[in-house]
Scaffold this motif. Structure first.
Motif, PDB file in Angstrom:
ATOM      1  N   THR A  86       7.359  11.030  43.228  1.00 49.83           N
ATOM      2  CA  THR A  86       8.067  10.519  42.061  1.00 49.83           C
ATOM      3  C   THR A  86       9.440   9.976  42.439  1.00 49.83           C
ATOM      4  O   THR A  86       9.941   9.074  41.780  1.00 49.83           O
ATOM      5  N   ARG A  87      10.045  10.495  43.484  1.00 48.22           N
ATOM      6  CA  ARG A  87      11.334   9.944  43.925  1.00 48.22           C
ATOM      7  C   ARG A  87      11.151   8.573  44.556  1.00 48.22           C
ATOM      8  O   ARG A  87      12.018   7.723  44.454  1.00 48.22           O
ATOM      9  N   MET A  88      10.003   8.353  45.191  1.00 47.64           N
ATOM     10  CA  MET A  88       9.768   7.053  45.820  1.00 47.64           C
ATOM     11  C   MET A  88       9.240   6.030  44.817  1.00 47.64           C
ATOM     12  O   MET A  88       9.633   4.873  44.862  1.00 47.64           O
ATOM     13  N   PHE A  89       8.350   6.456  43.909  1.00 48.95           N
ATOM     14  CA  PHE A  89       7.673   5.512  43.027  1.00 48.95           C
ATOM     15  C   PHE A  89       8.090   5.621  41.571  1.00 48.95           C
ATOM     16  O   PHE A  89       7.623   4.862  40.738  1.00 48.95           O
ATOM     17  N   GLY A  90       8.934   6.588  41.240  1.00 47.57           N
ATOM     18  CA  GLY A  90       9.382   6.759  39.862  1.00 47.57           C
ATOM     19  C   GLY A  90       8.478   7.708  39.095  1.00 47.57           C
ATOM     20  O   GLY A  90       7.452   8.175  39.591  1.00 47.57           O
ATOM     21  N   GLY A  91       8.867   8.004  37.891  1.00 49.38           N
ATOM     22  CA  GLY A  91       8.089   8.914  37.061  1.00 49.38           C
ATOM     23  C   GLY A  91       8.566  10.339  37.189  1.00 49.38           C
ATOM     24  O   GLY A  91       9.639  10.621  37.729  1.00 49.38           O
ATOM     25  N   ARG A  92       7.739  11.240  36.715  1.00 51.72           N
ATOM     26  CA  ARG A  92       8.071  12.660  36.712  1.00 51.72           C
ATOM     27  C   ARG A  92       6.773  13.456  36.805  1.00 51.72           C
ATOM     28  O   ARG A  92       5.806  13.135  36.124  1.00 51.72           O
ATOM     29  N   PRO A  93       6.727  14.501  37.658  1.00 53.08           N
ATOM     30  CA  PRO A  93       5.505  15.301  37.736  1.00 53.08           C
ATOM     31  C   PRO A  93       5.227  15.987  36.395  1.00 53.08           C
ATOM     32  O   PRO A  93       6.154  16.298  35.648  1.00 53.08           O
ATOM     33  N   PRO A  94       3.971  16.242  36.088  1.00 44.92           N
ATOM     34  CA  PRO A  94       3.667  16.962  34.844  1.00 44.92           C
ATOM     35  C   PRO A  94       4.256  18.374  34.879  1.00 44.92           C
ATOM     36  O   PRO A  94       4.446  18.955  35.952  1.00 44.92           O
ATOM     37  N   GLY A  95       4.547  18.910  33.708  1.00 43.62           N
ATOM     38  CA  GLY A  95       5.166  20.237  33.613  1.00 43.62           C
ATOM     39  C   GLY A  95       4.369  21.337  34.286  1.00 43.62           C
ATOM     40  O   GLY A  95       4.924  22.311  34.774  1.00 43.62           O
TER      41      GLY A  95
END
Length: 149
Positions: A86-95
Motif C-alpha cells: 500500500t505504500r508503493m501502490f496506494g490504498g490501505r490494507p483491510p482492517g
C-alpha cells in the motif's frame, strides 16, 4: 466575518493545555521499532487506532459537541501489518489484516516503543514463529541456539 478570517483568528489563540502526554504521531510513534518487555524486537509501528475524547453525552445528544478534527484524541491501539504494497501502490490494507497492540501494554516511548508484555504472547509475531517452526527448523542445524554450536 468570513470563514477564512475566523479560521485565522482561531489558530492565533493558543490551545489550552491537555491532560496527559501530548505526542506528535509522525515524530514520536510512526515507523518506530516496537520492543517487548525483554527488549526483543516485535514489529514496526505502521499506524494508530484513535478515539475522540468523549464530550458530555447531553451536549452530543443535543447536536452540539466538537467538530471532526477539533479537540484531543486518545490512542486506542498500535497497528502493524502488511503495508509495503500500500505504500508503493496506494490504498490501505483491510482492517482484518492489521495486528493491534493495545495502548495499555505500552510502557515507554523513546527511540523505540516499549511494551510491558512478552512478544511471544502477541499475535503480531505469528509469522516469525511460523517461519522458525516450518522453514528454519527444517534446515540442518536450524534448531540449534545461536552461540551454542
Amino acid at each position: 466575518m468570513s470563514v477564512r478570517r475566523a479560521e485565522k483568528a482561531r489558530s492565533a489563540v493558543p490551545e489550552p493545555p491537555q491532560p496527559g502526554r501530548v505526542l506528535d504521531a509522525r515524530l514520536h510513534l510512526l515507523d518506530r521499532q516496537v520492543l517487548d518487555v525483554d527488549g526483543v524486537p516485535v514489529c514496526t509501528l505502521d499506524d494508530l487506532e484513535l478515539d475522540d475524547v468523549a464530550a458530555e453525552p447531553a451536549t452530543r445528544a443535543a447536536g452540539g459537541g466538537t467538530a471532526v478534527g477539533d479537540g484531543p484524541v486518545v490512542i486506542r491501539a498500535l497497528l502493524s501489518g502488511p503495508v509495503l504494497g500500500t505504500r508503493m501502490f496506494g490504498g490501505r490494507p483491510p482492517g482484518s489484516r492489521w495486528h493491534r497492540l493495545p495502548w495499555r501494554d505500552v510502557t515507554d516511548i523513546g527511540t523505540a516503543v516499549r511494551l510491558g508484555v512478552p512478544g511471544a504472547r502477541l499475535d503480531v509475531t505469528w509469522l516469525e514463529r511460523w517461519a522458525r517452526n516450518h522453514v528454519v527448523g527444517r534446515i540442518p542445524g536450524g534448531r540449534a541456539r545461536p552461540g551454542k554450536g
